[in-house]
Motif scaffolding. Sequence first.
Motif, PDB file in Angstrom:
ATOM      1  N   GLU A  27       0.882  -1.155   0.000  1.00 46.72           N
ATOM      2  CA  GLU A  27       0.000   0.000   0.000  1.00 46.72           C
ATOM      3  C   GLU A  27       0.924   1.209   0.000  1.00 46.72           C
ATOM      4  OE1 GLU A  27      -1.063   2.666   2.113  1.00 46.72           O
ATOM      5  OE2 GLU A  27      -2.728   3.030   0.759  1.00 46.72           O
ATOM      6  N   GLU A  28       0.717   2.106  -0.911  1.00 46.70           N
ATOM      7  CA  GLU A  28       1.652   3.203  -1.161  1.00 46.70           C
ATOM      8  C   GLU A  28       2.070   3.964   0.093  1.00 46.70           C
ATOM      9  OE1 GLU A  28       2.086   7.071  -4.106  1.00 46.70           O
ATOM     10  OE2 GLU A  28       0.306   5.814  -4.219  1.00 46.70           O
ATOM     11  N   ASN A  29       1.150   4.235   0.983  1.00 48.27           N
ATOM     12  CA  ASN A  29       1.474   5.036   2.169  1.00 48.27           C
ATOM     13  C   ASN A  29       1.864   4.213   3.392  1.00 48.27           C
ATOM     14  OD1 ASN A  29       0.940   7.557   0.897  1.00 48.27           O
ATOM     15  ND2 ASN A  29      -1.239   7.119   1.087  1.00 48.27           N
ATOM     16  N   LYS A  30       1.701   2.895   3.324  1.00 49.04           N
ATOM     17  CA  LYS A  30       1.950   2.069   4.509  1.00 49.04           C
ATOM     18  C   LYS A  30       3.111   1.102   4.355  1.00 49.04           C
ATOM     19  CE  LYS A  30      -2.709   2.506   6.210  1.00 49.04           C
ATOM     20  NZ  LYS A  30      -3.910   1.859   6.672  1.00 49.04           N
ATOM     21  N   GLY A  31       3.471   0.739   3.146  1.00 48.59           N
ATOM     22  CA  GLY A  31       4.619  -0.133   2.955  1.00 48.59           C
ATOM     23  C   GLY A  31       4.281  -1.464   2.313  1.00 48.59           C
TER      24      GLY A  31
END
Length: 76
Positions: A51-55
């Motif tokens: 997920e782009e913002n979470k890793g």
Amino acid sequence: MAGGKHILGKGNSKRTFGTAKVGDRGQIVIPKEARDLFQIRPGDTLLIIGEENKGLIVSRPELLRDLADEIFESDR
């Protein structure tokens, strides 16, 4: 005894195994302690999701399949 360092306040099942550098070809080396603990062998297939913002998550595909099976079974 299992490898890796315990993450404070997270219990015995959550560990950190250090860092990995990304090589010129985009490859990383999974630390030996982690490979041993999770029985990862040369030639094994690992699922990489993110997920782009979470890793990122690196997992054996069958673990997520088993989780999906549990979720769908609970709806019955």
